[in-house]
Design an enzyme around this catalytic site. Structure first.
Site, mmCIF file in Angstrom:
data_model
loop_
_atom_site.group_PDB
_atom_site.id
_atom_site.type_symbol
_atom_site.label_atom_id
_atom_site.label_comp_id
_atom_site.label_asym_id
_atom_site.label_seq_id
_atom_site.Cartn_x
_atom_site.Cartn_y
_atom_site.Cartn_z
ATOM 1 N N GLY A 113 56.113 7.677 -37.870
ATOM 2 C CA GLY A 113 56.455 6.272 -37.652
ATOM 3 C C GLY A 113 56.397 5.904 -36.172
ATOM 4 N NE ARG A 125 55.781 7.355 -42.427
ATOM 5 C CZ ARG A 125 56.669 7.724 -41.506
ATOM 6 N NH1 ARG A 125 56.777 8.990 -41.174
ATOM 7 N NH2 ARG A 125 57.457 6.837 -40.942
ATOM 8 C CG ASP A 159 61.546 15.106 -39.609
ATOM 9 O OD1 ASP A 159 60.887 14.079 -39.335
ATOM 10 O OD2 ASP A 159 62.068 15.277 -40.723
ATOM 11 C CG ASP A 174 65.283 7.502 -38.319
ATOM 12 O OD1 ASP A 174 65.185 6.314 -38.002
ATOM 13 O OD2 ASP A 174 64.886 7.961 -39.405
ATOM 14 N NE ARG A 210 62.110 8.185 -44.194
ATOM 15 C CZ ARG A 210 60.951 8.402 -43.629
ATOM 16 N NH1 ARG A 210 60.823 9.380 -42.768
ATOM 17 N NH2 ARG A 210 59.915 7.673 -43.942
HETATM 18 N N1 LIG Z 1 55.933 20.740 -43.321
HETATM 19 C C1 LIG Z 1 54.851 20.201 -42.747
HETATM 20 N N2 LIG Z 1 53.776 20.958 -42.503
HETATM 21 C C2 LIG Z 1 52.672 20.439 -41.937
HETATM 22 N N3 LIG Z 1 52.527 19.154 -41.590
HETATM 23 C C3 LIG Z 1 53.565 18.348 -41.801
HETATM 24 C C4 LIG Z 1 54.784 18.817 -42.394
HETATM 25 N N4 LIG Z 1 55.640 17.784 -42.489
HETATM 26 C C5 LIG Z 1 54.988 16.714 -41.979
HETATM 27 N N5 LIG Z 1 53.757 17.044 -41.570
HETATM 28 C C6 LIG Z 1 52.765 16.139 -40.986
HETATM 29 O O1 LIG Z 1 53.256 15.624 -39.747
HETATM 30 C C7 LIG Z 1 52.871 14.270 -39.593
HETATM 31 C C8 LIG Z 1 54.077 13.443 -39.224
HETATM 32 O O2 LIG Z 1 55.108 13.572 -40.230
HETATM 33 P P1 LIG Z 1 55.969 12.332 -40.743
HETATM 34 O O3 LIG Z 1 55.060 11.301 -41.296
HETATM 35 O O4 LIG Z 1 57.017 12.870 -41.628
HETATM 36 O O5 LIG Z 1 56.553 11.686 -39.434
HETATM 37 P P2 LIG Z 1 57.491 12.306 -38.334
HETATM 38 O O6 LIG Z 1 56.673 13.117 -37.386
HETATM 39 O O7 LIG Z 1 58.621 12.997 -38.985
HETATM 40 O O8 LIG Z 1 57.941 11.006 -37.547
HETATM 41 P P3 LIG Z 1 59.081 9.949 -37.933
HETATM 42 O O9 LIG Z 1 60.184 10.664 -38.627
HETATM 43 O O10 LIG Z 1 59.494 9.392 -36.617
HETATM 44 O O11 LIG Z 1 58.419 8.942 -38.782
HETATM 45 C C9 LIG Z 1 52.220 13.830 -40.885
HETATM 46 O O12 LIG Z 1 50.812 13.742 -40.716
HETATM 47 C C10 LIG Z 1 52.611 14.911 -41.863
HETATM 48 O O13 LIG Z 1 51.647 15.127 -42.853
HETATM 49 O O1 LIG Z 2 57.533 2.478 -43.354
HETATM 50 P P1 LIG Z 2 57.141 3.693 -42.610
HETATM 51 O O2 LIG Z 2 56.199 3.432 -41.501
HETATM 52 O O3 LIG Z 2 56.655 4.794 -43.477
HETATM 53 O O4 LIG Z 2 58.398 4.262 -41.862
HETATM 54 C C1 LIG Z 2 59.721 4.026 -42.161
HETATM 55 C C2 LIG Z 2 60.565 5.159 -41.668
HETATM 56 O O5 LIG Z 2 60.178 5.636 -40.413
HETATM 57 C C3 LIG Z 2 61.291 5.786 -39.561
HETATM 58 O O6 LIG Z 2 61.239 4.732 -38.649
HETATM 59 C C4 LIG Z 2 61.259 7.071 -38.797
HETATM 60 O O7 LIG Z 2 61.254 8.145 -39.649
HETATM 61 C C5 LIG Z 2 62.507 5.686 -40.485
HETATM 62 O O8 LIG Z 2 63.639 5.177 -39.856
HETATM 63 C C6 LIG Z 2 61.979 4.801 -41.575
HETATM 64 O O9 LIG Z 2 62.600 5.070 -42.814
HETATM 65 MG MG LIG Z 3 60.439 12.224 -39.825
#
Ligand SMILES: Nc1ncnc2c1ncn2[C@@H]1O[C@H](COP(=O)(O)OP(=O)(O)OP(=O)(O)O)[C@@H](O)[C@H]1O
Ligand SMILES: O=P(O)(O)OC[C@H]1O[C@](O)(CO)[C@@H](O)[C@@H]1O
Ligand SMILES: [Mg+2]
Length: 462
Positions: A89, A155, A181, A211, A256
């Site tokens: 995000g 994502r 994460d 978050d 979240r």
């Molecule tokens: N366990 C995992 N192993 C490999 N890739 C992963 C794993 N979890 C998430 N990813 C990849 O990491 C990227 C980012 O993950 P995610 O969309 O959950 O956002 P994030 O990095 O947690 O950021 P935010 O929580 O701020 O939205 C995605 O392309 C996702 O496919």
């Molecule tokens: O609608 P999107 O882009 O998938 O993201 C929403 C989520 O991303 C975050 O901004 C970060 O994980 C959360 O607070 C929210 O639930």
């Molecule tokens: Mg995340």
């Protein structure tokens, strides 16, 4: 959570043989209250009692490697190609980090080739690996003035080997993964695949999440800008609710699993009567339930303002929610789609107040994307820049499978395995939540929720 010194050890690609452009500047530096020398370490814990509990000699207490420039570095900057990717995000400050990385790499280390992979990890797939942005100081000069990320984000899961192939085919020696994460998990995955192939590529994480749910970092970048924006919406519903008969203002904020945005925004705006966060379950009904409390406010002062984190009260949605309130399945990255607690509160509060003869004027705001799309404020801009500097120094010194973070005011290297080992959450017994209770005067719990789990973040032990 049991931590050993080994869990805090950072992986090095090899011996540092090149002189760093900073070596002269560093020659006179020693540890001081304002600087941690490269051989020194930063304590994991910061209270006398926690340290005393271990009963360990100073060299063995849990500690992080300090971030910052080294006298000797691993990579020959003239031969380096760096890659940058932003994933997950949006978050204020992404462009600032990109800009900081590019400037530090180009200006000080004189790295000439920096590739920006587009649209998150998608950019590292076979299909998109050649569609990169050439990042230069000119290209990034003004990008910090806007929110979002010039590289795009996404994502969704990608194959680690395919991504490693992309790094090899594009000649990347160091990859900076700016992510939450999920992004840190992906970076871990990638580092493991790189290691399995015996490749010499550094992977450095820059933790990002509005978050604020990543552990071992005081606060993630962009969080302050995001909650500052959130306060505007709380103030708006306060004004509206206060001026309306039986006014009810509800603001649903992102978060979240962690209620940091809701807690900080409510403290900053200080008009909120009730704050609801994922860490603390609440009951709607009963004499001590949320609805009775809302009614009490409306009767006493004519209006009420509720701030709710999106992940709060998810267990109530199945019981009380209409089908449209339910979350369904997971997103492309595997994150659970949440039910809409804001809409549920709006409907149930409306029904309750109407039933007791206090037909409300409802003012409901869900400003989610308006909060995370803003540009970084001055504080976050500085923070992002310094994180970027630390990330470049770490990569140049051959550190890998590591994130840069600020921990207890110092910049440190946190192994990626630790970054993904737990979630940072508001401690119901901690001083932040205490401040929320002191400010709102809400009860510690709404109704009897003892049968449902409250979050209790683990303490560290060695
Ligand atoms: N366990 C995992 N192993 C490999 N890739 C992963 C794993 N979890 C998430 N990813 C990849 O990491 C990227 C980012 O993950 P995610 O969309 O959950 O956002 P994030 O990095 O947690 O950021 P935010 O929580 O701020 O939205 C995605 O392309 C996702 O496919
Ligand atoms: O609608 P999107 O882009 O998938 O993201 C929403 C989520 O991303 C975050 O901004 C970060 O994980 C959360 O607070 C929210 O639930
Ligand atoms: Mg995340």
């Amino acid at each position: 959570m049991t931590l050993h010194l080994d869990d805090l050890r950072v992986r090095h690609l090899g011996e540092c043989r090149y002189d760093s452009p900073f070596s002269e500047m560093l020659s006179t530096k020693q540890t001081s209250p304002h600087y941690v020398a490269e051989g020194d370490r930063v304590l994991l814990e910061d209270t006398v009692s926690m340290l005393a509990e271990h009963g360990l000699p100073p060299g063995q207490v849990p500690s992080f490697e300090a971030a910052g420039p080294r006298r000797k570095i691993y990579f020959d900057p003239a031969r380096v190609t760096a890659g940058i990717v932003t994933c997950g995000g949006l978050c204020p400050g992404l462009n600032n980090v990109i800009r900081g990385l590019v400037q530090e790499l180009s200006v000080h280390y004189r790295v000439e080739r920096i590739l920006g992979f587009r649209n998150g990890l998608q950019g590292l797939t076979a299909e998109h690996r050649f569609d990169t942005v050439e990042l230069t100081t000119d290209r990034v000069r003004d990008i910090h003035n806007v929110g979002g990320t010039i590289l795009g984000s996404s994502r969704g899961g990608q194959d680690a080997d395919e991504m490693v192939d992309s790094l090899v085919m594009r000649g990347v020696d160091m990859l900076f993964v700016i992510g939450g994460d999920g992004g840190m998990r992906a970076a871990t995955f990638l580092s493991e695949a790189i290691k399995a192939r015996g490749l010499d590529i550094a992977v450095i994480g820059v933790p990002k999440t509005i978050d604020n749910d990543l552990p071992f970092t005081d606060q993630s970048f962009g969080f302050q800008s995001a909650f500052a924006r959130a306060t505007d919406f709380i103030s708006s519903v306060w004004v509206e609710a206060a001026a309306s008969p039986n006014g009810v203002g509800i603001v649903k904020l992102m978060g979240r699993h962690s209620g940091f945005i809701a807690s900080y925004a409510a403290l900053a705006a200080s008009g909120a009567d009730i704050v609801l966060i994922p860490e603390i379950p609440f009951a709607l009904e009963g004499p001590d339930g949320l609805l009775a409390h809302v009614e009490k406010h409306v009767r006493a002062k004519g209006f009420v303002v509720v701030v709710v984190a999106e992940g709060a009260g998810q267990d109530l949605i199945e019981k009380y929610g209409l089908p449209q309130h339910n979350g369904r399945g997971t997103d492309a990255s595997g994150n659970v789609k949440l039910g809409n607690i804001g809409e549920l509160l709006k409907d149930t509060i409306n029904a309750h107040l109407t039933a007791v003869g206090l037909t409300p004027t409802m003012r409901y705001l869900d400003p989610s994307y308006a909060i995370r799309s803003v540009a970084a404020n001055a504080y976050d801009s500085v923070y992002c820049l310094r994180l970027a500097h630390a990330a470049v120094h770490a990569a140049m010194a051959g550190r890998t499978e590591v994130a840069v973070a600020r921990w207890r005011r110092r910049f440190v290297h946190v192994p990626l395995s630790l970054m993904t080992s737990r979630r940072n959450q508001v401690d119901p017994d901690g001083d932040l939540w205490m401040s929320v209770l002191e400010t709102t005067c809400q009860p510690a719990e709404f109704g009897t929720t003892s049968d449902r789990e409250r979050i209790r973040p683990p303490a560290f032990s060695v």
